[in-house]
Design an enzyme around this catalytic site. Structure first.
Site, PDB file in Angstrom:
ATOM      1  N   ARG A  88      12.464  12.272   6.805  1.00 21.92           N
ATOM      2  CA  ARG A  88      12.258  10.921   6.288  1.00 21.92           C
ATOM      3  C   ARG A  88      12.488   9.864   7.357  1.00 21.92           C
ATOM      4  O   ARG A  88      12.379   8.673   7.074  1.00 21.92           O
ATOM      5  CB  ARG A  88      13.244  10.673   5.139  1.00 21.92           C
ATOM      6  N   ARG A 122      10.121   8.006 -15.036  1.00 26.37           N
ATOM      7  CA  ARG A 122      10.285   9.417 -14.667  1.00 26.37           C
ATOM      8  C   ARG A 122      11.542  10.019 -15.286  1.00 26.37           C
ATOM      9  O   ARG A 122      12.580   9.392 -15.364  1.00 26.37           O
ATOM     10  CB  ARG A 122      10.372   9.513 -13.137  1.00 26.37           C
ATOM     11  N   ARG A 152      17.130   9.734 -13.380  1.00 26.81           N
ATOM     12  CA  ARG A 152      17.967   9.637 -12.182  1.00 26.81           C
ATOM     13  C   ARG A 152      18.497   8.217 -12.044  1.00 26.81           C
ATOM     14  O   ARG A 152      17.754   7.260 -12.280  1.00 26.81           O
ATOM     15  CB  ARG A 152      17.132   9.986 -10.945  1.00 26.81           C
ATOM     16  N   ARG A 163      14.418   1.670  -2.487  1.00 24.44           N
ATOM     17  CA  ARG A 163      13.887   2.944  -1.968  1.00 24.44           C
ATOM     18  C   ARG A 163      12.502   2.746  -1.358  1.00 24.44           C
ATOM     19  O   ARG A 163      12.170   3.348  -0.349  1.00 24.44           O
ATOM     20  CB  ARG A 163      13.833   3.982  -3.093  1.00 24.44           C
TER      21      ARG A 163
HETATM   22  P1  AMP Z   1      14.173  12.409  -3.424  1.00 25.19           P
HETATM   23  O1  AMP Z   1      14.504  13.287  -4.587  1.00 25.19           O
HETATM   24  O2  AMP Z   1      13.383  13.138  -2.356  1.00 25.19           O
HETATM   25  O3  AMP Z   1      13.535  11.112  -3.829  1.00 25.19           O
HETATM   26  O4  AMP Z   1      15.556  12.020  -2.732  1.00 25.19           O
HETATM   27  C1  AMP Z   1      16.541  11.260  -3.430  1.00 25.19           C
HETATM   28  C2  AMP Z   1      17.489  10.604  -2.457  1.00 25.19           C
HETATM   29  O5  AMP Z   1      18.147  11.609  -1.668  1.00 25.19           O
HETATM   30  C3  AMP Z   1      16.820   9.690  -1.441  1.00 25.19           C
HETATM   31  O6  AMP Z   1      16.589   8.380  -1.934  1.00 25.19           O
HETATM   32  C4  AMP Z   1      17.852   9.700  -0.317  1.00 25.19           C
HETATM   33  O7  AMP Z   1      18.958   8.892  -0.629  1.00 25.19           O
HETATM   34  C5  AMP Z   1      18.332  11.157  -0.334  1.00 25.19           C
HETATM   35  N1  AMP Z   1      17.507  11.987   0.563  1.00 25.19           N
HETATM   36  C6  AMP Z   1      16.657  13.000   0.219  1.00 25.19           C
HETATM   37  N2  AMP Z   1      16.052  13.517   1.306  1.00 25.19           N
HETATM   38  C7  AMP Z   1      16.532  12.804   2.372  1.00 25.19           C
HETATM   39  C8  AMP Z   1      16.269  12.825   3.760  1.00 25.19           C
HETATM   40  N3  AMP Z   1      15.390  13.673   4.313  1.00 25.19           N
HETATM   41  N4  AMP Z   1      16.955  11.942   4.549  1.00 25.19           N
HETATM   42  C9  AMP Z   1      17.846  11.090   4.036  1.00 25.19           C
HETATM   43  N5  AMP Z   1      18.111  11.000   2.731  1.00 25.19           N
HETATM   44  C10 AMP Z   1      17.467  11.843   1.894  1.00 25.19           C
END
Ligand code: AMP
Length: 206
Positions: A88, A122, A152, A163
């Site tokens: 990311r 969601r 969530r 985000r």
């Molecule tokens: P997601 O389910 O992929 O939307 O991830 C939820 C949250 O987890 C994100 O908003 C970040 O806070 C954290 N997160 C997930 N993947 C990463 C990553 N590769 N780098 C940093 N934070 C992450």
């Protein structure tokens, strides 16, 4: 085949990764799911990560890089995997290049106004990671594993906007990063789930 799914929150990375993994018989590695499980189990990583996730910020690079490095070393990744939500940031992508060979990066492109609507409706299953939209779900139970669905905390409106901002600032530069390496496959993520799925498979096989 080692694949990355790239795209803003709510673009459908998780939904598509789950289906494509089933089709190709490779594991889906979602850093978001791994972190949410760590939070639920209150591990030291989970406790640290929660502070960032709740604010819509990224968890520090070192933490997620270590998680992914350890996960990709496992046996089930030998024949390929889909990384969903990692990398990311550019430093994460650079670190990944040290321990993985990436064959393709699927970018799901969706306009911000669609994303806000998708994220705020969601519902997710914390057990298997499946996601649903309230408008298409009568009950509150996962179709795959019968666990309860939740919203969530970071899908609440105030966090969704930060985000998206984080995505544009920190993650969007990866589009160019992978374009320069000739592995990027851009897909219009505002189509139907089935149409997107078909295009992803075609782009990976083509
Ligand atoms: P997601 O389910 O992929 O939307 O991830 C939820 C949250 O987890 C994100 O908003 C970040 O806070 C954290 N997160 C997930 N993947 C990463 C990553 N590769 N780098 C940093 N934070 C992450």
């Amino acid at each position: 085949m080692n694949v990355i799914f790239l795209g803003p929150p709510g673009a459908g990375k998780g939904t598509q990764a789950q289906q494509v993994c089933k089709e190709l018989n490779i594991p889906q590695i979602s850093t978001g799911d791994i972190l949410r499980r760590a939070i639920k189990e209150q591990t030291p990583t989970g406790i640290e990560a929660k502070r960032y996730i709740d604010q819509g910020q990224l968890v520090p690079d070192e933490v997620v890089i270590a998680i992914v490095k350890e996960r990709l070393a496992m046996d089930d990744c030998k024949n390929g995997y889909i990384l969903d939500g990692f990398p990311r940031t550019v430093p994460q992508a650079e670190a990944l290049a040290q321990f993985a060979d990436i064959d393709a990066v699927v970018e799901l492109d969706v306009p911000d106004d669609h994303l806000v609507q998708r994220l705020s409706g969601r519902r997710v299953c914390l057990n298997c990671g499946a996601t649903y939209h309230v408008s298409r779900k009568q009950d509150n139970v996962c179709d795959n594993c019968s666990h309860e669905l939740i919203q969530r905390d970071d899908d609440k409106p105030e966090t969704v906007l930060s985000r998206l901002e984080v995505y544009h600032k920190q993650t969007a530069p990866l589009v160019e990063f992978y374009q320069n390496r000739n592995v990027l496959k851009k897909i219009d993520g505002s189509q139907s789930v089935d149409a997107i799925f078909a295009q992803i498979l075609e782009s990976l096989r083509g």
